[in-house]
Write a protein that holds these residues in place. Structure first.
Motif, mmCIF file in Angstrom:
data_model
loop_
_atom_site.group_PDB
_atom_site.id
_atom_site.type_symbol
_atom_site.label_atom_id
_atom_site.label_comp_id
_atom_site.label_asym_id
_atom_site.label_seq_id
_atom_site.Cartn_x
_atom_site.Cartn_y
_atom_site.Cartn_z
ATOM 1 N N GLY A 51 0.638 -1.230 -0.293
ATOM 2 C CA GLY A 51 -0.170 0.099 -0.093
ATOM 3 C C GLY A 51 0.806 1.307 0.081
ATOM 4 O O GLY A 51 0.439 2.268 -0.873
ATOM 5 N N LEU A 52 1.871 1.256 0.974
ATOM 6 C CA LEU A 52 2.627 2.338 0.737
ATOM 7 C C LEU A 52 3.408 2.520 -0.653
ATOM 8 O O LEU A 52 3.716 3.765 -0.984
ATOM 9 C CB LEU A 52 4.017 2.306 1.784
ATOM 10 C CG LEU A 52 5.001 3.460 2.179
ATOM 11 C CD1 LEU A 52 4.352 4.549 2.523
ATOM 12 C CD2 LEU A 52 5.998 2.993 3.016
ATOM 13 N N GLY A 54 2.145 1.784 -3.256
ATOM 14 C CA GLY A 54 1.196 2.463 -4.218
ATOM 15 C C GLY A 54 0.951 4.045 -3.992
ATOM 16 O O GLY A 54 0.975 4.671 -5.146
ATOM 17 N N LEU A 55 1.158 4.200 -2.746
ATOM 18 C CA LEU A 55 1.085 6.033 -2.453
ATOM 19 C C LEU A 55 2.309 6.365 -3.004
ATOM 20 O O LEU A 55 2.083 7.496 -3.600
ATOM 21 C CB LEU A 55 1.113 6.133 -1.067
ATOM 22 C CG LEU A 55 -0.063 5.622 -0.512
ATOM 23 C CD1 LEU A 55 -0.045 5.923 1.126
ATOM 24 C CD2 LEU A 55 -1.516 6.380 -0.948
ATOM 25 N N ASN A 58 1.783 6.755 -6.911
ATOM 26 C CA ASN A 58 1.043 7.629 -6.961
ATOM 27 C C ASN A 58 1.409 9.043 -6.918
ATOM 28 O O ASN A 58 1.204 9.990 -7.987
ATOM 29 C CB ASN A 58 -0.206 7.655 -6.186
ATOM 30 C CG ASN A 58 -1.453 8.713 -6.518
ATOM 31 O OD1 ASN A 58 -1.899 8.284 -7.456
ATOM 32 N ND2 ASN A 58 -1.944 9.316 -5.623
ATOM 33 N N SER A 75 -5.336 8.797 -4.135
ATOM 34 C CA SER A 75 -4.670 7.973 -3.245
ATOM 35 C C SER A 75 -5.150 6.828 -2.533
ATOM 36 O O SER A 75 -4.325 6.022 -2.129
ATOM 37 C CB SER A 75 -4.073 9.124 -2.246
ATOM 38 O OG SER A 75 -3.360 10.132 -2.763
ATOM 39 N N ALA A 79 -3.863 2.877 -2.196
ATOM 40 C CA ALA A 79 -3.269 2.309 -0.860
ATOM 41 C C ALA A 79 -3.856 0.912 -0.701
ATOM 42 O O ALA A 79 -3.244 0.137 -0.535
ATOM 43 C CB ALA A 79 -3.380 3.399 0.179
ATOM 44 N N PHE A 83 -2.718 -3.295 -0.945
ATOM 45 C CA PHE A 83 -2.900 -3.975 0.038
ATOM 46 C C PHE A 83 -3.555 -5.036 0.279
ATOM 47 O O PHE A 83 -3.053 -6.321 0.582
ATOM 48 C CB PHE A 83 -3.467 -2.742 1.280
ATOM 49 C CG PHE A 83 -3.424 -3.608 2.684
ATOM 50 C CD1 PHE A 83 -2.557 -3.374 3.596
ATOM 51 C CD2 PHE A 83 -4.456 -4.390 2.973
ATOM 52 C CE1 PHE A 83 -2.561 -4.168 4.913
ATOM 53 C CE2 PHE A 83 -4.647 -4.972 4.227
ATOM 54 C CZ PHE A 83 -3.693 -4.686 5.003
ATOM 55 N N PRO A 125 1.446 -1.851 -7.977
ATOM 56 C CA PRO A 125 1.223 -0.411 -7.636
ATOM 57 C C PRO A 125 1.445 0.355 -8.798
ATOM 58 O O PRO A 125 0.828 1.237 -9.288
ATOM 59 C CB PRO A 125 1.945 -0.428 -6.303
ATOM 60 C CG PRO A 125 1.960 -1.583 -5.754
ATOM 61 C CD PRO A 125 1.968 -2.593 -7.000
#
Length: 205
Positions: A51-52, A54-55, A58, A75, A79, A83, A125
């Motif tokens: 997830g991090l 992905g951020l 992004n 966002s 995330a 995840f 991601p």
């Protein structure tokens, strides 16, 4: 199947996959507390790293495409989706096969863990972030869109510096996925010893 082979050598009986999985599951609570927690909650940390990632992806694509609108809207899925995907992949590829006794190859387990870390928590991601932010850039006209016939090359050129920046994340995900799967395999080994030892036989009686 490894667990079946171990049990056969002890009792001379052939057990079905479902029975072996049930025996392993029943004995799971007999493991040390730290092993139980790492097996159950470790994948969440790997998924959290996804997830991090992905951020981070992004944010990099938003900067590259000069997108300032819809920060929360873009966002949140970047995330949450990695995840969930990473956690589901790890459960399907590592946790569930171990807990059901379907895999007994240490190198296979480590390879699966590394691949889940890289693909689910790193590559996915990156792939997800591109269309999300391209759509925003097109909607808000923050960056020029490629002409027909030059679409793929345009996005590849845009993504190349982002991929270079994400190398460290991919390496960390691979290392963490490998470490987590190795620890989970150690937990499985302990669980198999408990289940197929004399103590495990007593469970059947």
């Amino acid at each position: 199947m490894s667990a079946s082979t171990q049990k056969d050598s002890v009792t001379g009986k052939t057990l079905t996959r479902a029975v072996i999985a049930e025996m392993l599951t029943k004995n799971f609570e007999r493991l040390p507390d730290i092993d139980q927690k790492l097996f159950l909650y470790g994948p969440m940390y790997l998924a959290g790293n996804g997830g991090l990632a992905g951020l981070i992806c992004n944010s990099l694509y938003r900067r590259a495409l000069n997108v300032t609108q819809a920060a929360v809207t873009s966002s949140l899925p970047m995330a949450v989706v990695p995840f969930i995907t990473t956690f589901a992949l790890y459960s399907a590829a590592v946790s569930s096969p171990l807990l059901s006794g379907d895999i007994n190859c240490p190198s296979c387990v480590l390879l699966r863990g590394a691949l889940v870390g890289v693909l689910g928590g790193g590559v996915y991601p990156i792939i997800l972030a591109l269309p999300v932010n391209v759509g925003l850039a097109s909607r808000y006209n923050t960056a020029p869109m490629p002409e027909k016939g030059n679409v793929i090359r345009h996005w590849v050129d845009l993504s190349r510096p982002i991929l270079r920046k994400m190398r460290a994340v991919l390496v960390l995900q691979a290392l963490f996925g490998t470490y987590l799967s190795s620890r989970n395999y150690e937990t499985y080994t302990k669980l198999a010893q408990i289940t197929f030892s004399s103590g495990g036989e007593n469970l059947e009686g």
